[in-house]
Scaffold this active site. Structure first.
Site, PDB file in Angstrom:
ATOM      1  N   ASP A  36      72.307  17.934  40.425  1.00 34.42           N
ATOM      2  CA  ASP A  36      73.271  18.240  39.309  1.00 34.42           C
ATOM      3  C   ASP A  36      74.510  17.660  39.499  1.00 34.42           C
ATOM      4  O   ASP A  36      75.431  18.013  38.979  1.00 34.42           O
ATOM      5  CB  ASP A  36      73.141  19.821  39.075  1.00 34.42           C
ATOM      6  N   HIS A 242      76.754  -8.667  52.627  1.00 31.60           N
ATOM      7  CA  HIS A 242      76.939  -7.521  52.056  1.00 31.60           C
ATOM      8  C   HIS A 242      76.901  -6.211  52.868  1.00 31.60           C
ATOM      9  O   HIS A 242      76.201  -5.134  52.551  1.00 31.60           O
ATOM     10  CB  HIS A 242      75.784  -7.336  50.862  1.00 31.60           C
ATOM     11  N   ASP A 259      86.492  -6.657  53.085  1.00 29.33           N
ATOM     12  CA  ASP A 259      86.536  -7.048  51.911  1.00 29.33           C
ATOM     13  C   ASP A 259      86.467  -5.862  51.058  1.00 29.33           C
ATOM     14  O   ASP A 259      85.670  -5.106  50.773  1.00 29.33           O
ATOM     15  CB  ASP A 259      85.043  -7.808  51.431  1.00 29.33           C
ATOM     16  N   ASP A 270      90.160  -8.038  44.329  1.00 24.59           N
ATOM     17  CA  ASP A 270      89.011  -8.596  45.177  1.00 24.59           C
ATOM     18  C   ASP A 270      89.499  -9.262  46.344  1.00 24.59           C
ATOM     19  O   ASP A 270      89.801 -10.560  46.164  1.00 24.59           O
ATOM     20  CB  ASP A 270      87.728  -9.279  44.358  1.00 24.59           C
ATOM     21  N   HIS A 349      77.369 -19.094  50.272  1.00 25.42           N
ATOM     22  CA  HIS A 349      77.730 -18.595  48.697  1.00 25.42           C
ATOM     23  C   HIS A 349      78.797 -19.460  48.094  1.00 25.42           C
ATOM     24  O   HIS A 349      79.152 -20.658  48.848  1.00 25.42           O
ATOM     25  CB  HIS A 349      78.347 -17.239  48.811  1.00 25.42           C
ATOM     26  N   HIS A 353      84.561 -16.430  41.528  1.00 25.70           N
ATOM     27  CA  HIS A 353      83.899 -15.796  40.263  1.00 25.70           C
ATOM     28  C   HIS A 353      85.069 -15.437  39.682  1.00 25.70           C
ATOM     29  O   HIS A 353      86.035 -15.227  39.999  1.00 25.70           O
ATOM     30  CB  HIS A 353      82.812 -14.789  40.765  1.00 25.70           C
ATOM     31  N   HIS A 360      82.795  -8.970  39.334  1.00 24.64           N
ATOM     32  CA  HIS A 360      82.207 -10.185  38.878  1.00 24.64           C
ATOM     33  C   HIS A 360      82.309 -10.385  37.212  1.00 24.64           C
ATOM     34  O   HIS A 360      81.364  -9.999  36.686  1.00 24.64           O
ATOM     35  CB  HIS A 360      80.724 -10.576  39.354  1.00 24.64           C
ATOM     36  N   GLU A 383      87.277 -17.987  47.615  1.00 23.56           N
ATOM     37  CA  GLU A 383      86.899 -16.863  48.766  1.00 23.56           C
ATOM     38  C   GLU A 383      85.726 -17.885  49.677  1.00 23.56           C
ATOM     39  O   GLU A 383      84.938 -17.211  49.750  1.00 23.56           O
ATOM     40  CB  GLU A 383      86.092 -15.788  48.290  1.00 23.56           C
ATOM     41  N   TYR A 387      80.155 -18.204  58.477  1.00 25.83           N
ATOM     42  CA  TYR A 387      79.180 -17.328  59.115  1.00 25.83           C
ATOM     43  C   TYR A 387      78.487 -17.744  60.078  1.00 25.83           C
ATOM     44  O   TYR A 387      77.422 -18.488  59.677  1.00 25.83           O
ATOM     45  CB  TYR A 387      78.696 -16.316  58.051  1.00 25.83           C
ATOM     46  N   GLU A 406      89.748 -14.352  50.986  1.00 28.02           N
ATOM     47  CA  GLU A 406      89.704 -14.246  49.510  1.00 28.02           C
ATOM     48  C   GLU A 406      90.799 -13.835  48.822  1.00 28.02           C
ATOM     49  O   GLU A 406      91.513 -12.928  49.189  1.00 28.02           O
ATOM     50  CB  GLU A 406      88.517 -13.477  49.244  1.00 28.02           C
TER      51      GLU A 406
HETATM   52  N1  GLY Z   1      83.603  -8.235  46.827  1.00 31.15           N
HETATM   53  C1  GLY Z   1      82.461  -9.083  46.279  1.00 31.15           C
HETATM   54  C2  GLY Z   1      82.713 -10.399  46.082  1.00 31.15           C
HETATM   55  O1  GLY Z   1      83.820 -10.854  46.784  1.00 31.15           O
HETATM   56  O2  GLY Z   1      82.338 -11.156  45.339  1.00 31.15           O
HETATM   57 MN    MN Z   2      84.614 -12.012  45.243  1.00 28.70          MN
HETATM   58 MN    MN Z   3      85.390  -9.797  47.779  1.00 26.77          MN
END
Ligand code: GLY
Ligand code: MN
Ligand code: MN
Length: 435
Positions: A36, A242, A259, A270, A349, A353, A360, A383, A387, A406
């Site tokens: 609940d 992630h 992050d 962000d 990546h 964004h 996002h 960003e 890696y 970033e």
């Molecule tokens: N923190 C999510 C990104 O950097 O896209």
């Molecule tokens: Mn980001």
């Molecule tokens: Mn981020």
């Protein structure tokens, strides 16, 4: 909160782009976390963008008649309920909500299934975002079916369902003055939290202890919550894009990638910073870090009106790939490594964004199949990262180094403004702050 006049302007802007018809924008439902207990409530960004109303169980409706002067805004919301308010706190109720949020008409949400079909009758076009929420979609089709059932009495059923996101995404992409002010504040609070993390981090600390410093700073300065689950990733964890467990010990000699950004009045920051747990970069860590920083600087330099969305990514990629070749991580020319995508072993990546009410954020990245051009009022992240996972063909001293830097940037008339500049990112600034 943004002044009510801005919400009124947004509704007018929406109406000015609609044809005769009805727009239906429900807010997000509450979500059960366990048994609940609900998750902390977060409104739907489209709904909030048009109303400023943050209670659950509400629908905003905008009706456009034969011309723009015949528009009507309607809110369905929860009734006042003293018993409920004793347990769960204040509710506006339709009457006060109508006054406070300057809406033309307001009704109890309990009447929506009866009232909305009547509002739809006789309109040929409905603006609604199908597929966003199953439960609302079901109710929406129920409303349409109710109108259909009345067709024998001469009422016409709407024939066209137009995706409301097509209009609203484009509006949300260009931030107004008050939105930019909120984003600046969200960025500032988040930057302070990153400074604090650099100051308190030391070997032996747990990742979650550093995360706790962020939560403290965010709430201390009035942000509602983190804008997304913070990542505090020491050593090899930084190579998990992630990683959100934040459960391990931070070790001397490792880097930590953080992050984390807050949400303030719905607007996200962000930020990622990467720094040495013991306060001093090793020589190889410094090489990788400087490479990512140079890539980021090249990318930020391209954020100016008239340049295309792809330019920051291309600029960052060219710098990174040259660095990968110089460090012996990739072989060949910059063009051949980009062509073969061999760089993706270390950079998988894209470079940013849109940013706004959603981390996002909404907004098309292409128009007519071409990358769209930057224009003043757009907000985005920049960003790049690197890696390096253990692998046979990668020299061992690079293993488990993960770096991302970033920042949040808005496009101005002449270039860009970096909202998160007060979070240190040069090697010297970071080492100085950590001393
Ligand atoms: N923190 C999510 C990104 O950097 O896209
Ligand atoms: Mn980001
Ligand atoms: Mn981020």
């Amino acid at each position: 909160m943004v002044p009510i006049e801005s919400y009124i302007k947004r509704r007018q802007q929406l109406a000015s782009q609609m044809q005769k018809g009805v727009a239906i924008i429900p807010t997000s439902p509450e979500r059960v976390r366990n048994r609940d207990c609900n998750h902390p409530y977060r409104f739907d960004s489209y709904f909030y963008y048009l109303t400023g109303f943050d209670e659950p169980d509400a629908v905003f409706v905008m009706i456009l008649g034969d011309d723009i002067n015949e528009t009507k805004s309607i809110l369905f919301c929860q009734d006042k309920d003293m018993e409920h308010e004793i347990w769960n706190g204040f509710r506006y109720g339709p009457e006060s909500a109508k006054e406070f949020f300057s809406i033309d008409e307001a009704y109890s949400i309990s009447s929506v299934d009866e009232v909305l079909p009547k509002l739809l009758a006789g309109h040929s076009r409905i603006y609604y975002s199908l597929g966003q929420d199953d439960a609302w979609d079901l109710r929406f089709t129920g409303w349409l079916n109710q109108v259909r059932e009345k067709s024998r009495s001469g009422l016409s059923t709407p024939a066209e369902i137009y995706d409301s996101r097509i209009l609203l995404d484009e509006m949300r992409l260009f931030k107004g003055t008050e939105e930019l002010q909120l984003m600046r504040r969200a960025a500032k609070i988040s930057s302070r939290a990153h400074c604090r993390a650099m100051q308190v981090t030391h070997p032996g600390m747990k990742e979650y202890e550093v995360e706790a410093e962020f939560l403290y700073e965010f709430r201390k300065h009035g942000a509602e919550a983190p804008a997304y689950t913070p990542i505090v990733a020491g050593g090899a964890n930084a190579c998990v894009l992630h990683y959100v467990k934040n459960s391990m010990e931070l070790k001397s000699g490792d880097l930590v990638l953080i992050d984390a950004g807050c949400e303030l009045n719905g607007y996200a920051a962000d930020i990622t910073r990467t720094f040495p747990v013991n306060g001093k970069f090793s020589s190889v860590q410094k090489d990788v870090y400087q490479l990512v920083l140079s890539a980021q600087s090249a990318a930020i330099n391209t954020v100016q009106p008239g340049n295309s969305w792809d330019m920051p990514h291309t600029a960052a990629l060219e710098v990174l790939v040259q660095g990968f070749i110089d460090m012996g991580l990739c072989q060949g020319s910059v063009d051949s490594v980009i062509e073969s995508e061999d760089y993706r072993r270390f950079y998988m990546h894209r470079t940013g964004h849109w940013l706004g009410l959603d981390v996002h954020d909404v907004g098309e990245y292409k128009q007519d199949e071409k990358w769209r051009l930057f224009d003043s009022g757009m907000a985005l992240t920049v960003e790049p990262g690197c890696y390096i996972r253990p692998a046979e063909n990668v020299p061992e001293h690079f293993w488990n180094i993960g770096v991302r830097i970033e920042d949040d940037v808005i496009v101005t008339n002449t270039g860009c403004e970096v909202l998160t500049a007060s979070a240190p990112k040069s090697v010297n600034e970071i080492e100085e702050l950590m001393r």
